[in-house]
Write a protein that holds these residues in place. Sequence first.
Motif, PDB file in Angstrom:
ATOM      1  N   GLY A 136      -9.589 -27.446  30.074  1.00 36.09           N
ATOM      2  CA  GLY A 136      -8.401 -26.118  29.851  1.00 36.09           C
ATOM      3  C   GLY A 136      -8.616 -25.436  28.383  1.00 36.09           C
ATOM      4  N   THR A 137      -8.051 -24.283  28.767  1.00 43.33           N
ATOM      5  CA  THR A 137      -8.315 -23.312  27.395  1.00 43.33           C
ATOM      6  C   THR A 137      -7.170 -22.774  27.330  1.00 43.33           C
ATOM      7  N   ALA A 138      -6.524 -21.316  26.141  1.00 44.79           N
ATOM      8  CA  ALA A 138      -5.412 -21.440  25.628  1.00 44.79           C
ATOM      9  C   ALA A 138      -5.044 -20.011  26.941  1.00 44.79           C
ATOM     10  N   TRP A 139      -6.093 -19.059  27.108  1.00 43.98           N
ATOM     11  CA  TRP A 139      -5.973 -17.891  28.165  1.00 43.98           C
ATOM     12  C   TRP A 139      -5.911 -18.101  29.155  1.00 43.98           C
ATOM     13  N   ASN A 140      -6.898 -18.424  29.724  1.00 47.07           N
ATOM     14  CA  ASN A 140      -7.076 -19.127  31.473  1.00 47.07           C
ATOM     15  C   ASN A 140      -5.795 -20.455  31.831  1.00 47.07           C
ATOM     16  N   LYS A 141      -5.477 -20.597  30.632  1.00 48.52           N
ATOM     17  CA  LYS A 141      -3.768 -21.541  30.824  1.00 48.52           C
ATOM     18  C   LYS A 141      -3.303 -20.110  31.164  1.00 48.52           C
ATOM     19  N   ALA A 142      -3.033 -19.278  30.574  1.00 46.13           N
ATOM     20  CA  ALA A 142      -1.907 -18.842  30.412  1.00 46.13           C
ATOM     21  C   ALA A 142      -1.945 -17.505  31.194  1.00 46.13           C
ATOM     22  N   ALA A 143      -3.178 -16.859  32.305  1.00 47.18           N
ATOM     23  CA  ALA A 143      -3.181 -16.023  32.974  1.00 47.18           C
ATOM     24  C   ALA A 143      -4.531 -16.253  33.853  1.00 47.18           C
ATOM     25  N   ARG A 144      -4.339 -17.065  34.429  1.00 49.68           N
ATOM     26  CA  ARG A 144      -6.334 -17.898  35.259  1.00 49.68           C
ATOM     27  C   ARG A 144      -6.885 -16.873  35.947  1.00 49.68           C
ATOM     28  N   ASN A 145      -6.315 -15.659  36.452  1.00 54.87           N
ATOM     29  CA  ASN A 145      -6.849 -14.327  37.137  1.00 54.87           C
ATOM     30  C   ASN A 145      -7.082 -13.603  36.480  1.00 54.87           C
ATOM     31  N   LYS A 163     -12.758 -16.045  23.225  1.00 55.10           N
ATOM     32  CA  LYS A 163     -13.680 -17.716  23.218  1.00 55.10           C
ATOM     33  C   LYS A 163     -14.284 -18.510  21.420  1.00 55.10           C
ATOM     34  N   SER A 164     -13.979 -17.975  20.750  1.00 52.18           N
ATOM     35  CA  SER A 164     -15.036 -18.107  19.165  1.00 52.18           C
ATOM     36  C   SER A 164     -13.320 -18.776  18.504  1.00 52.18           C
ATOM     37  N   ALA A 165     -12.666 -19.721  18.813  1.00 48.69           N
ATOM     38  CA  ALA A 165     -12.120 -20.512  18.258  1.00 48.69           C
ATOM     39  C   ALA A 165     -11.659 -20.558  17.330  1.00 48.69           C
ATOM     40  N   LYS A 166     -10.601 -20.197  16.663  1.00 50.70           N
ATOM     41  CA  LYS A 166     -10.074 -20.604  15.063  1.00 50.70           C
ATOM     42  C   LYS A 166     -10.192 -21.585  14.411  1.00 50.70           C
ATOM     43  N   GLU A 182      -9.864 -24.296  23.454  1.00 47.50           N
ATOM     44  CA  GLU A 182     -10.848 -23.445  24.202  1.00 47.50           C
ATOM     45  C   GLU A 182     -11.915 -24.211  24.739  1.00 47.50           C
ATOM     46  N   GLY A 183     -13.116 -24.083  25.723  1.00 48.25           N
ATOM     47  CA  GLY A 183     -13.919 -25.374  25.548  1.00 48.25           C
ATOM     48  C   GLY A 183     -15.521 -24.167  26.687  1.00 48.25           C
ATOM     49  N   LEU A 184     -16.579 -25.107  26.200  1.00 48.15           N
ATOM     50  CA  LEU A 184     -17.866 -24.488  26.454  1.00 48.15           C
ATOM     51  C   LEU A 184     -18.264 -25.954  27.720  1.00 48.15           C
ATOM     52  N   ARG A 185     -19.100 -25.103  28.449  1.00 52.81           N
ATOM     53  CA  ARG A 185     -20.242 -26.163  28.778  1.00 52.81           C
ATOM     54  C   ARG A 185     -21.322 -27.014  28.154  1.00 52.81           C
ATOM     55  N   MET A 186     -21.722 -27.838  28.041  1.00 53.41           N
ATOM     56  CA  MET A 186     -22.534 -28.701  26.857  1.00 53.41           C
ATOM     57  C   MET A 186     -23.951 -27.890  26.629  1.00 53.41           C
ATOM     58  N   ASP A 187     -24.473 -27.088  27.793  1.00 54.47           N
ATOM     59  CA  ASP A 187     -25.503 -26.482  27.340  1.00 54.47           C
ATOM     60  C   ASP A 187     -25.439 -25.499  26.799  1.00 54.47           C
ATOM     61  N   GLU A 188     -23.908 -24.337  26.802  1.00 51.69           N
ATOM     62  CA  GLU A 188     -23.597 -23.312  25.636  1.00 51.69           C
ATOM     63  C   GLU A 188     -23.667 -23.674  24.813  1.00 51.69           C
ATOM     64  N   ALA A 189     -23.274 -25.085  24.889  1.00 47.84           N
ATOM     65  CA  ALA A 189     -22.694 -25.856  23.461  1.00 47.84           C
ATOM     66  C   ALA A 189     -23.443 -25.457  22.701  1.00 47.84           C
ATOM     67  N   MET A 190     -24.624 -26.344  23.101  1.00 45.98           N
ATOM     68  CA  MET A 190     -26.248 -26.775  22.389  1.00 45.98           C
ATOM     69  C   MET A 190     -27.231 -25.463  22.347  1.00 45.98           C
ATOM     70  N   HIS A 191     -26.474 -23.834  22.452  1.00 47.14           N
ATOM     71  CA  HIS A 191     -28.000 -22.995  22.645  1.00 47.14           C
ATOM     72  C   HIS A 191     -27.440 -22.840  20.891  1.00 47.14           C
ATOM     73  N   GLU A 219     -14.632 -29.449  24.138  1.00 48.67           N
ATOM     74  CA  GLU A 219     -13.439 -28.759  24.010  1.00 48.67           C
ATOM     75  C   GLU A 219     -13.086 -28.696  22.525  1.00 48.67           C
ATOM     76  N   PHE A 220     -12.303 -27.866  22.255  1.00 50.11           N
ATOM     77  CA  PHE A 220     -12.337 -27.547  20.867  1.00 50.11           C
ATOM     78  C   PHE A 220     -10.778 -27.228  20.413  1.00 50.11           C
ATOM     79  N   VAL A 221     -10.159 -28.084  19.218  1.00 49.35           N
ATOM     80  CA  VAL A 221      -8.722 -27.687  19.608  1.00 49.35           C
ATOM     81  C   VAL A 221      -8.405 -27.267  17.810  1.00 49.35           C
ATOM     82  N   THR A 222      -7.767 -26.054  17.761  1.00 51.11           N
ATOM     83  CA  THR A 222      -7.786 -25.328  16.541  1.00 51.11           C
ATOM     84  C   THR A 222      -6.310 -25.788  16.063  1.00 51.11           C
ATOM     85  N   LEU A 223      -6.355 -25.732  14.853  1.00 57.16           N
ATOM     86  CA  LEU A 223      -4.657 -26.126  14.530  1.00 57.16           C
ATOM     87  C   LEU A 223      -3.636 -24.737  14.905  1.00 57.16           C
ATOM     88  N   ALA A 224      -2.112 -26.088  14.686  1.00 57.99           N
ATOM     89  CA  ALA A 224      -1.303 -25.434  14.684  1.00 57.99           C
ATOM     90  C   ALA A 224      -0.451 -26.154  14.288  1.00 57.99           C
TER      91      ALA A 224
END
Length: 326
Positions: free
Chosen positions: A257-266, A241-244, A199-208, A175-180
């Motif tokens: 949970g990720t920001a846009w997925n929480k805002a509009a899951r569909n 997906k590329s958190a700043k 934002e978030g990644l599966r571990m294998d994605e993060a390690m790619h 999980e990635f948390v950005t400045l607020a």
Amino acid sequence: MLIRTNNAGFDHGSSSDITPQHLYVSRRDLLKFGAAGGTALAAGGAWAQAAKSDGTQPISTVRSTVPGAISMETPTSFQDASTYNNYYEFGLDKSDPARYAHTLQTRPWTVRVEGLVNKPKTFDIEELLKLSAQEERIYRLRCVEGWSMVIPWVGYSLSKLLAQVEPQGSAKYVEFVTLADRKMMPGLNSGVLDWPYTEGLRMDEAMHPLSLLAFGMYGKTLTPQNGAPVRLVLPWKYGFKSAKSIVTIRVVEKQPGTAWNKAARNEYGFYSNVNPDVPHPRWSQATERRIGEGGLFAKRHKTLLFNGYEAQVGQLYAGMDLRKNY
């Protein structure tokens, strides 16, 4: 994204803003120089010429050997890449980040890495900059809104940082948390997202190897509007997906949970891989408009599965239903 103003998506620079051709100085020659010399400083120097005097600093780079890390497409101009941005913490219009992000203070800055790791640690930004050799990687960037760029980033694989903290066997996601910070970020007064941006990644994605922890672009440190001082760049996923401006990285067992997925899951799934065959509920993803190539009526590019990085990352999703896991 969810918020679209009257000019959202169409206020990019004119053709006169595109970096002059002589500043590219034959990119193939630069890359050959880097391969022969082993410390490809020339490429970063050429990009730095294209940047404005904006308080950023040059970064020495080495040539990346990661497969797929160097696109041979013509890069987007620095002018467009630094003035046409989605960074809602500074406003909802494309021009707002460049206008208001000067309030972002990037020193001092720390990034806390915690959770299911053997060696949790808080890293100072200067320590992160020296953790591994800085590589130039020229990636395609595809926004979920249907526009794209090609950007020369500077950084190193996220896996280099994760190796320092030793993820435990039960770790499955990052999980990635950005400045607020409301004092620095006027856009936080809007209710469009649940702040802070996560934002978030599966571990294998993060390690790619292509998952980039970026500290610069165009041979210089990141501008505030582009996510200074440290951000993610995930070239096969939609840009959001590329958190700043990351402040915390948390290794966890359950999907965060990720920001846009929480805002509009569909509309915005957890994976958000670029896929021309899976339309957004409100527009097609089959084609894209390249910023800097003539405006609204320019010829559109065909969007590629995984943004053209299928050979490198396709195996991560073998057997998955890409329509269900959008």
